[in-house]
Design a protein around this motif. Sequence first.
Motif, short mmCIF file in Angstrom:
data_model
loop_
_atom_site.label_atom_id
_atom_site.label_comp_id
_atom_site.label_asym_id
_atom_site.label_seq_id
_atom_site.Cartn_x
_atom_site.Cartn_y
_atom_site.Cartn_z
N PRO A 45 24.77 19.01 40.11
CA PRO A 45 25.41 20.70 40.17
C PRO A 45 24.51 21.50 39.50
CG PRO A 45 27.03 19.23 38.75
CD PRO A 45 25.90 18.07 39.27
N LYS A 46 23.45 21.11 38.77
CA LYS A 46 22.48 22.03 37.83
C LYS A 46 23.18 23.20 36.80
CE LYS A 46 18.80 20.39 39.91
NZ LYS A 46 19.57 19.13 40.83
N GLY A 47 24.29 22.54 36.39
CA GLY A 47 24.91 23.44 35.16
C GLY A 47 24.15 23.36 34.09
N GLN A 48 23.49 22.46 33.65
CA GLN A 48 22.73 22.07 32.55
C GLN A 48 23.75 22.22 31.44
OE1 GLN A 48 19.87 20.93 33.32
NE2 GLN A 48 19.51 21.82 35.21
N CYS A 49 25.00 21.55 31.52
CA CYS A 49 26.08 21.84 30.63
C CYS A 49 26.31 20.64 29.45
CB CYS A 49 27.52 21.78 31.39
SG CYS A 49 27.90 20.22 31.93
N GLY A 50 25.46 19.62 29.70
CA GLY A 50 25.39 18.42 28.72
C GLY A 50 26.57 17.64 28.66
N SER A 51 27.68 17.86 29.49
CA SER A 51 28.73 17.20 29.37
C SER A 51 28.62 15.74 29.68
CB SER A 51 29.91 17.63 30.51
OG SER A 51 29.31 17.59 31.83
N CYS A 52 27.51 15.27 30.24
CA CYS A 52 27.02 14.04 30.40
C CYS A 52 26.50 13.32 29.33
CB CYS A 52 25.97 13.71 31.66
SG CYS A 52 24.70 14.72 30.99
N GLY A 53 26.38 14.20 28.14
CA GLY A 53 25.64 13.35 26.71
C GLY A 53 23.90 13.67 27.07
N TYR A 54 23.43 14.15 28.05
CA TYR A 54 21.79 14.33 27.81
C TYR A 54 21.60 15.82 28.10
CZ TYR A 54 22.18 9.31 28.92
OH TYR A 54 22.32 7.89 28.84
N ALA A 55 20.41 15.94 27.85
CA ALA A 55 19.83 17.44 27.62
C ALA A 55 19.54 17.71 28.90
CB ALA A 55 18.71 17.44 26.77
N GLY A 56 20.43 18.07 29.90
CA GLY A 56 20.24 18.67 31.18
C GLY A 56 20.51 17.65 32.22
N CYS A 57 20.37 18.04 33.61
CA CYS A 57 20.62 17.27 34.80
C CYS A 57 19.35 16.21 34.76
CB CYS A 57 20.69 17.94 35.79
SG CYS A 57 22.28 19.29 35.89
N LEU A 58 18.31 16.77 34.67
CA LEU A 58 16.94 15.76 34.99
C LEU A 58 17.12 14.61 33.79
CD1 LEU A 58 14.59 15.18 36.51
CD2 LEU A 58 13.23 16.77 34.80
N ALA A 59 17.61 14.80 32.66
CA ALA A 59 17.54 13.95 31.59
C ALA A 59 18.63 12.80 32.04
CB ALA A 59 17.74 14.46 30.33
N TYR A 60 19.78 13.18 32.45
CA TYR A 60 20.75 12.40 33.03
C TYR A 60 20.12 11.58 34.11
CZ TYR A 60 25.04 10.49 34.88
OH TYR A 60 25.96 9.76 35.67
N ALA A 61 19.39 12.30 35.11
CA ALA A 61 19.19 11.33 36.45
C ALA A 61 18.24 10.45 36.04
CB ALA A 61 18.40 12.68 37.38
N GLU A 62 17.38 10.83 35.01
CA GLU A 62 16.27 9.64 34.66
C GLU A 62 17.12 8.42 33.98
OE1 GLU A 62 12.36 9.21 31.72
OE2 GLU A 62 13.41 11.29 32.16
N ALA A 63 17.99 8.72 33.24
CA ALA A 63 18.74 7.76 32.36
C ALA A 63 19.63 6.94 33.21
CB ALA A 63 19.78 8.36 31.19
N VAL A 64 20.21 7.60 34.25
CA VAL A 64 21.13 6.68 34.98
C VAL A 64 20.40 5.97 35.96
CG1 VAL A 64 21.38 8.46 36.91
CG2 VAL A 64 23.29 6.85 36.49
N VAL A 65 19.24 6.29 36.66
CA VAL A 65 18.27 5.56 37.28
C VAL A 65 17.50 4.42 36.60
CG1 VAL A 65 16.20 5.59 38.99
CG2 VAL A 65 17.83 7.40 39.06
N LEU A 66 16.97 4.54 35.38
CA LEU A 66 16.23 3.52 34.75
C LEU A 66 16.82 2.82 33.83
CD1 LEU A 66 13.23 5.82 34.08
CD2 LEU A 66 13.51 4.52 35.91
N ASN A 67 18.28 3.10 33.29
CA ASN A 67 18.77 2.41 32.32
C ASN A 67 20.14 1.89 33.04
OD1 ASN A 67 20.41 1.42 30.10
ND2 ASN A 67 20.07 3.14 28.72
N PRO A 68 20.22 0.52 33.08
CA PRO A 68 21.25 -0.33 33.85
C PRO A 68 22.67 0.08 32.98
CG PRO A 68 19.55 -1.76 33.50
CD PRO A 68 19.16 -0.54 32.74
N GLU A 69 22.77 0.35 31.65
CA GLU A 69 24.02 0.61 31.19
C GLU A 69 24.54 2.18 31.25
OE1 GLU A 69 23.11 -0.50 26.99
OE2 GLU A 69 22.71 -2.30 27.38
N VAL A 70 23.65 2.86 31.79
CA VAL A 70 24.40 4.46 31.89
C VAL A 70 25.08 4.45 33.27
CG1 VAL A 70 23.56 6.64 32.31
CG2 VAL A 70 22.37 5.57 30.56
N THR A 71 26.38 4.81 33.28
CA THR A 71 27.18 4.90 34.52
C THR A 71 26.78 6.18 35.11
OG1 THR A 71 29.11 5.93 32.90
CG2 THR A 71 28.86 3.40 33.11
#
Length: 269
Positions: A45-71
Motif C-alpha cells: 500500500p506504500k504507507g511506509q508506516c513500519g507496522s511490518c517491522g521494516y523501514a518501509g515497503c521496499l525493505a519489507y518486500a526485499e525481506a519477504v522475498v529473500l528471507n524464508p523466515e519472513v512471513t
Amino acid sequence: METALLVVIVMSAIGLIFGLILAFADKKFSIEVNPLIHVVDDILPKGQCGSCGYAGCLAYAEAVVLNPEVTPNLCIPGKKPVADLVAELTGKSAPEIEPQIAQVRCKNTITHAIKKYNYAGVEDCIAASLIQGGPKGCKYGCVGFGTCVHSCPFGAMTMGTDHLPLVDEKKCTGCGKCATVCPKAIIHMTTIGAPVAVLCNSRDKGVIARKLCSVDCLGCGLCTKSCLYDAITVENNLAVVDPKICLEKCSNPTCLEKCPTGAIFDLRK
C-alpha cells in the motif's frame, strides 16, 4: 588560445578515463537484484508506516522475498488480500491476522479538562508533554495537538472541535502508526466491532481522577461486577474491556448503566 584548448583536451581525457573506470567498477561490483522484490513492492500500500517491522515497503518486500523466515502477512494495512498475493508470489503460507482499528481512549475534552497552565509553545503533543507532562491536569489524557493525526499515512484521523482525534473507521488500516507517536499512549489497536470500550487512560485513584476530569474512569469496579461474561477487569485503577469476549458473547452490555461517570461508551451508536 592554445593553452585553453590544451586544458579542455586534458580535462576531457581525464573525464573519459574516470568514466571508463566507473563503468568498469559498476559492472564488476554490481549486485543483481531479484526482480520479484519490485513486484512485491508494487502491490504493497506504500504507507511506509513500519507496522511490518521494516523501514518501509521496499525493505519489507526485499525481506519477504529473500528471507524464508519472513512471513507474507506482516503488512497490516494491506490486510488479507495483500497477504494472500504476497504469499502466492513468494510461495509461502499466510496465516490470517485479525484486523484491528485505532481507538482513542480519552474523552478529556477542553470542556471537561482542568488545566495546569496555559501552553504557548510548539503545537506538538510530544513537545508539550516535555513540560510537566503537558498542560492538562490529567497527566494521562490526550494533549490535543494532533501529532497522531499528522503521522497517519492514510488520512484516517482528524482533529475534532473538542481537540480530540477522531478515527475514520473506513480509512483506518490498523497500521498502528498513530499509537507509536502518542506520548500518552491513549491510542490502542483493538478488535473491530466490539460493542463497548472504556475510553479513558487515567491511572489515578477515584478521588483524584474525579477532580481532574468528570468523565474519568474511577476504577470502582462496578462494571466488573455487573459484567456477566467476565470481560472487564480493573488494572491499576482503570477498567479494561476484553474486546474479543465482549464481541463474541455480549449482546446487552449491562456495564453501561453501572458506570457512574460514563467512561464506558457504547461503540455501536
